[in-house]
Design an enzyme around this catalytic site. Sequence first.
Site, PDB file in Angstrom:
ATOM      1  N   PRO A  32       0.782  -1.231   0.000  1.00 19.80           N
ATOM      2  CA  PRO A  32       0.000   0.000   0.000  1.00 19.80           C
ATOM      3  C   PRO A  32       0.820   1.291   0.000  1.00 19.80           C
ATOM      4  CG  PRO A  32      -0.004  -0.986   2.169  1.00 19.80           C
ATOM      5  CD  PRO A  32       0.816  -1.880   1.308  1.00 19.80           C
ATOM      6  N   ASP A  55       2.381   1.032 -11.906  1.00 15.38           N
ATOM      7  CA  ASP A  55       1.124   1.780 -11.852  1.00 15.38           C
ATOM      8  C   ASP A  55       1.293   3.077 -11.079  1.00 15.38           C
ATOM      9  OD1 ASP A  55      -0.282  -0.059 -13.228  1.00 15.38           O
ATOM     10  OD2 ASP A  55      -1.178  -1.032 -11.493  1.00 15.38           O
ATOM     11  N   LYS A  77      -2.720   5.140 -14.729  1.00 20.87           N
ATOM     12  CA  LYS A  77      -3.548   6.295 -15.079  1.00 20.87           C
ATOM     13  C   LYS A  77      -3.025   7.481 -14.295  1.00 20.87           C
ATOM     14  CE  LYS A  77      -7.733   3.585 -15.331  1.00 20.87           C
ATOM     15  NZ  LYS A  77      -8.884   3.172 -14.566  1.00 20.87           N
ATOM     16  N   GLY A 108       0.136  -1.646  -7.267  1.00 16.21           N
ATOM     17  CA  GLY A 108      -0.150  -1.249  -5.890  1.00 16.21           C
ATOM     18  C   GLY A 108      -0.889  -2.369  -5.165  1.00 16.21           C
ATOM     19  N   ASP A 110      -2.071  -5.688  -3.762  1.00 16.82           N
ATOM     20  CA  ASP A 110      -1.929  -7.067  -4.216  1.00 16.82           C
ATOM     21  C   ASP A 110      -2.442  -7.169  -5.651  1.00 16.82           C
ATOM     22  OD1 ASP A 110      -1.693 -10.096  -3.220  1.00 16.82           O
ATOM     23  OD2 ASP A 110      -3.396  -9.915  -4.582  1.00 16.82           O
ATOM     24  N   MET A 190     -11.787   2.218  -3.929  1.00 19.84           N
ATOM     25  CA  MET A 190     -12.184   3.183  -4.967  1.00 19.84           C
ATOM     26  C   MET A 190     -13.549   3.811  -4.662  1.00 19.84           C
ATOM     27  SD  MET A 190     -10.970   0.798  -8.158  1.00 19.84           S
ATOM     28  CE  MET A 190     -11.463  -0.721  -7.395  1.00 19.84           C
ATOM     29  N   GLY A 219      -3.179   5.351   3.134  1.00 21.80           N
ATOM     30  CA  GLY A 219      -2.879   4.475   4.267  1.00 21.80           C
ATOM     31  C   GLY A 219      -1.458   3.947   4.274  1.00 21.80           C
TER      32      GLY A 219
HETATM   33  C1  LIG Z   1      -7.402  -0.220  -8.516  1.00 25.65           C
HETATM   34  S1  LIG Z   1      -7.509  -0.464  -6.804  1.00 25.65           S
HETATM   35  C2  LIG Z   1      -6.064  -1.424  -6.568  1.00 25.65           C
HETATM   36  C3  LIG Z   1      -6.056  -2.124  -5.260  1.00 25.65           C
HETATM   37  C4  LIG Z   1      -4.750  -2.836  -4.988  1.00 25.65           C
HETATM   38  N1  LIG Z   1      -4.508  -3.882  -5.943  1.00 25.65           N
HETATM   39  C5  LIG Z   1      -4.685  -3.385  -3.580  1.00 25.65           C
HETATM   40  O1  LIG Z   1      -4.618  -4.601  -3.417  1.00 25.65           O
HETATM   41  O2  LIG Z   1      -4.700  -2.586  -2.635  1.00 25.65           O
HETATM   42  C6  LIG Z   1      -7.044   1.112  -6.180  1.00 25.65           C
HETATM   43  C7  LIG Z   1      -7.721   1.428  -4.862  1.00 25.65           C
HETATM   44  O3  LIG Z   1      -7.058   0.800  -3.780  1.00 25.65           O
HETATM   45  C8  LIG Z   1      -7.193   1.589  -2.624  1.00 25.65           C
HETATM   46  N2  LIG Z   1      -5.862   1.938  -2.127  1.00 25.65           N
HETATM   47  C9  LIG Z   1      -4.690   1.519  -2.631  1.00 25.65           C
HETATM   48  N3  LIG Z   1      -3.666   1.959  -1.884  1.00 25.65           N
HETATM   49  C10 LIG Z   1      -4.215   2.687  -0.884  1.00 25.65           C
HETATM   50  C11 LIG Z   1      -3.680   3.409   0.216  1.00 25.65           C
HETATM   51  N4  LIG Z   1      -2.353   3.456   0.458  1.00 25.65           N
HETATM   52  N5  LIG Z   1      -4.537   4.034   1.048  1.00 25.65           N
HETATM   53  C12 LIG Z   1      -5.856   3.965   0.842  1.00 25.65           C
HETATM   54  N6  LIG Z   1      -6.420   3.301  -0.170  1.00 25.65           N
HETATM   55  C13 LIG Z   1      -5.616   2.669  -1.019  1.00 25.65           C
HETATM   56  C14 LIG Z   1      -7.985   2.827  -3.026  1.00 25.65           C
HETATM   57  O4  LIG Z   1      -9.342   2.568  -2.777  1.00 25.65           O
HETATM   58  C15 LIG Z   1      -7.684   2.899  -4.493  1.00 25.65           C
HETATM   59  O5  LIG Z   1      -8.664   3.639  -5.180  1.00 25.65           O
END
Ligand SMILES: C[S@@+](CC[C@H](N)C(=O)[O-])C[C@H]1O[C@@H](n2cnc3c(N)ncnc32)[C@H](O)[C@@H]1O
Length: 277
Positions: A32, A55, A77, A108, A110, A190, A219
């Site tokens: 994260p 990404d 993006k 980002g 997993d 998201m 986070g």
């Molecule tokens: C396309 S999804 C990818 C998720 C990623 N594969 C994962 O396992 O965390 C992107 C979303 O993950 C969440 N996200 C990812 N990193 C984050 C972080 N450090 N803090 C808060 N939300 C996060 C948000 O909701 C963001 O819009």
Amino acid sequence: MTVKPEDSPHVPATGSGSEASMGEVYLIGAGPGAPDLLTLRAARLLETADVVLHDRLVTQDVLALAGPGAERVFVGKSRNRHPVPQERINALLIAHARLGRRVVRLKGGDPFMFGRGGEEIETLMEAGVPFQVVPGITAATGCSAYAGIPLTHRDHASSCVFVAGHRRNGRLQLDYLPLVRPKQTVVVYMGLLGLEELCQGLHRQGMAADMPAALVEQGTTDQQRVLVGTITTLPAIAERERARAPTLVIIGTVVRLRERLHWFQGGGSGEGFHALK
Ligand SMILES: C[S@@+](CC[C@H](N)C(=O)[O-])C[C@H]1O[C@@H](n2cnc3c(N)ncnc32)[C@H](O)[C@@H]1O
């Protein structure tokens, strides 16, 4: 052959005939944000990568773990660029591997959690490209830990559901019924733009208006912010505080535990965190 991190990175020509032996693709979860939340395997593979396709959510600190000679290609993006289409990313992975390279595909969190990792390895399989998948700490577990909000707890939640809260055609595509269950935590990826619609939908489905809800912004990083309210108040709090992506929403009575369990303070020095005494 170099691939520049342009708006739409070009696919390197692999030519035909008997050039380099086949390389390998490593589909790696970057976690994260904080680099020391990567797995050891991820760090080791990054160090030896010839090319890294990454990404938007992958932080500079994590990218810095790649060797100095590794080519870095942005394929996410971002506000000022058109997203690189998934088909093009797939083609890049295959083309670089066919040049005999060790290709890291860095995502980002997993790769298999809202990460389209399944689609990518399906294409690699079809193309006969060897690959490995390295799991990462997903935003839900990272944010949960660093916000002091356990996702399950004997007294609060014995199940937890993960949903994508992004809108399609201007609306959330959610089935609210299975989300409104006793002793269940709902984690929304998201979910910032559709937060108000989401909270109203949950309430209409029978969730208590005073159900605790938290929004975790960036986070696990030094910039982490946690906004806490209820499903009635959180949308206005997020707007007032100008919450910005990436954010994760956690809904359920587990959110109350944060009052006692929060330990992380972002914005610190060095590692950027310390436990509250
Ligand atoms: C396309 S999804 C990818 C998720 C990623 N594969 C994962 O396992 O965390 C992107 C979303 O993950 C969440 N996200 C990812 N990193 C984050 C972080 N450090 N803090 C808060 N939300 C996060 C948000 O909701 C963001 O819009």
